[in-house]
Design an enzyme around this catalytic site. Structure first.
Site, PDB file in Angstrom:
ATOM      1  N   HIS A 257       0.884  -1.129   0.002  1.00 20.34           N
ATOM      2  CA  HIS A 257       0.034  -0.006  -0.030  1.00 20.34           C
ATOM      3  C   HIS A 257       0.762   1.125   0.001  1.00 20.34           C
ATOM      4  O   HIS A 257       0.800   2.044  -0.727  1.00 20.34           O
ATOM      5  CB  HIS A 257      -0.980   0.083   1.314  1.00 20.34           C
ATOM      6  N   GLU A 258       1.932   1.272   0.964  1.00 16.97           N
ATOM      7  CA  GLU A 258       2.745   2.500   0.952  1.00 16.97           C
ATOM      8  C   GLU A 258       3.640   2.428  -0.144  1.00 16.97           C
ATOM      9  O   GLU A 258       3.956   3.804  -0.581  1.00 16.97           O
ATOM     10  CB  GLU A 258       3.541   2.502   2.319  1.00 16.97           C
ATOM     11  N   HIS A 261       2.088   4.527  -3.062  1.00 18.94           N
ATOM     12  CA  HIS A 261       2.240   6.151  -2.565  1.00 18.94           C
ATOM     13  C   HIS A 261       3.366   6.571  -2.964  1.00 18.94           C
ATOM     14  O   HIS A 261       3.440   7.673  -3.941  1.00 18.94           O
ATOM     15  CB  HIS A 261       2.005   6.456  -1.087  1.00 18.94           C
ATOM     16  N   GLU A 287      -4.653   7.676  -3.220  1.00 17.03           N
ATOM     17  CA  GLU A 287      -5.155   6.252  -2.404  1.00 17.03           C
ATOM     18  C   GLU A 287      -5.503   5.423  -3.598  1.00 17.03           C
ATOM     19  O   GLU A 287      -5.388   4.170  -3.475  1.00 17.03           O
ATOM     20  CB  GLU A 287      -6.362   6.765  -1.856  1.00 17.03           C
TER      21      GLU A 287
END
Length: 492
Positions: A257-258, A261, A287
């Protein structure tokens, strides 16, 4: 130099100082000594005063008035759009209030971490009340008579309104709840992954996964934090994750997830470095990258088949006997408390809960003394489970402690954008599944780099998604994807 050149030189220095402020926040969450918190709060306040003064410098307004926009190219006009928007917004907020918010949220973050560890909301409530009061003052200044929550939301998703998001949530909720009920009642229920998983091995695998998705460690690093986050842009983009010896998926998918980003920030056109275009255009778009990396790609049957072999290499024999069972475990729907550990179906329900509560707090309709009970009652109604302690309830997220009111709904908006983007990515990559089976993720996410990430802030959020997908954003692709995927996982 022209007025535009003067403005951009001033902007570049301001953004460089903003990056330093971000590095202070990263340090606070990763390696700062506990005893340094009071000093760090003063440092953050001092730097915010400097930044606020630069962002509201009267010369910025003069330069904006002098510039002939018709003489600028698309990049120049986009830079002006961002600078004007921020100048007008920041000028409405008194410098004393901006500094006080920086100071209080810096110390509140540490109070939250300690209260969460002790599962004691009463220890956090007084400082949260201060944060909410300050953010309400800020919202009133920004709104200038308009909707106060929309004024805060605009920091994270320019142009969006609470009413629009509420309509989106109203469209999502019925199908999400219906799908959850079908899944929970299915005869086939995937087994969870059980065992004890070495935390050093989890971190080693996490670093390998981040690289496989295209994260450039020459310009980044991966550390541990209480709440995973990504920080920075351009040439210094850092991510964090967390480990749990009983749940390696927590580390794996927090990292992916990170990484979404971070790859967004690293892949922005380098010509935009330290300009308004050199950062992600909105948190909803941000997101969309992290959720797509994590879910549509990271939890796909094809990719988890490849990941299954990496897990066995890292941890030895698994409770999941084969790749199919491992895929089921990675997509298991369960009534857990924690948003970041939630399955794809229920995740947006977590966001709707927070969205409703924070709108009420900003409107003054929810007192701090009533927040914990309001959370627990809503959670029981939405998930059918009683919250067992504050750490699993109102204390689980860092966002309110640092004043990020208006941030939560962008997670759900990101899911909607991700559904649209995945549909377009699949059309553009006929051999998508074959690549994921081989773990060739960076070659897949290159499409996202070209179509979403490289433009940075050049386009407005909705326009960027429409350019990438060929159609305006809609919740339908996300809902169709979830229906199809979980029908397979649960053999419906």
């Amino acid at each position: 130099m022209t007025a535009y050149d003067d403005l951009m030189a001033h902007e570049r220095q301001t953004r460089a100082l903003g990056q330093i402020a971000g590095r202070l926040a990263w340090d606070q969450e990763t390696v700062m000594p506990d005893g340094a918190a009071p000093q760090r709060a003063e440092e953050s306040e001092a730097l915010e005063h400097v930044l606020h003064a630069r962002r509201t410098d009267p010369r910025v307004g003069n330069w904006l008035d002098e510039i002939d926009e018709t003489a600028l190219d698309e990049v120049g006009r986009a830079n002006l759009r961002h600078i004007r928007r921020r100048f007008e917004r920041t000028s409405r907020v008194p410098v004393k209030l901006a500094g006080e918010i920086a100071r209080v949220t810096s110390s509140a973050q540490r109070v939250w971490a300690e209260a969460r560890a002790a599962s004691d909301f009463t220890a956090f409530a007084p400082v949260l009340a201060k944060v909410v009061a300050l953010k309400r003052d800020e919202a009133a200044a920004l709104a200038d008579g308009g909707d106060t929550y929309d004024a805060l939301l605009d920091d994270y998703e320019p142009g969006a309104t609470g009413a629009e998001l509420q309509a989106m949530f109203d469209a999502l909720r019925p199908r999400l709840v219906a799908l959850r009920d079908r899944v929970m009642g299915a005869a086939h229920q995937p087994a969870p992954l059980k065992g004890t998983f070495d935390e050093k091995a989890q971190m080693k695998l996490a670093r390998a996964l981040a690289r496989s998705f295209g994260y450039d460690m020459r310009h980044g690093r991966l550390d541990k934090a209480v709440h995973p986050f990504s920080s920075g842009s351009g040439l210094d983009v850092r991510i964090t994750t967390r480990t749990n010896p009983d749940d390696p998926f927590n580390c794996t998918y927090s990292t992916i997830h990170e990484t979404g980003h971070a790859c967004y920030e690293q892949n922005i056109d380098p010509d935009y470095l330290l300009t308004p275009l050199g950062e992600g255009v909105s948190m909803g778009v941000h997101e969309s990258q992290s959720r797509l990396y994590e879910n549509q790609i990271g939890r796909s049957r094809a990719f988890t088949g490849w990941l299954f072999d990496r897990y066995r290499a890292a941890f030895g024999d698994l409770s999941a006997p084969d790749a199919e069972a491992f895929w089921g475990a990675a997509n298991r729907v369960h009534p857990g408390f924690i948003r970041t550990e939630s399955d794809e179906i229920q995740y947006n329900l977590h966001i709707m809960l927070r969205f409703d509560l924070e709108r009420r707090m900003i409107a003054g309709d929810l007192a701090m003394d009533d927040l914990e009970e309001a959370w627990n009652s809503r959670f029981a109604a939405d998930f059918g489970v009683e919250v067992d302690n504050p750490a699993n309830g109102v204390l689980q997220d860092v966002h309110w402690s640092v004043g990020l009111f208006g941030y939560f709904p962008t997670y759900a908006l990101g899911n909607v954008y991700a559904g649209c983007l995945m549909q377009a990515l699949a059309r553009a990559t006929p051999d998508l599944e074959a690549r994921l089976v081989r773990g060739e993720v960076a070659s897949v996410t290159a499409w996202l780099a070209a179509n979403v990430q490289r433009p940075g802030g050049l386009h407005e959020p909705k326009d960027l998604i429409e350019r990438a997908c060929g159609t305006p954003p809609s919740e339908a692709p996300l809902l169709d994807y979830l229906d199809a995927k979980f029908a397979e996982v649960y053999r419906l």
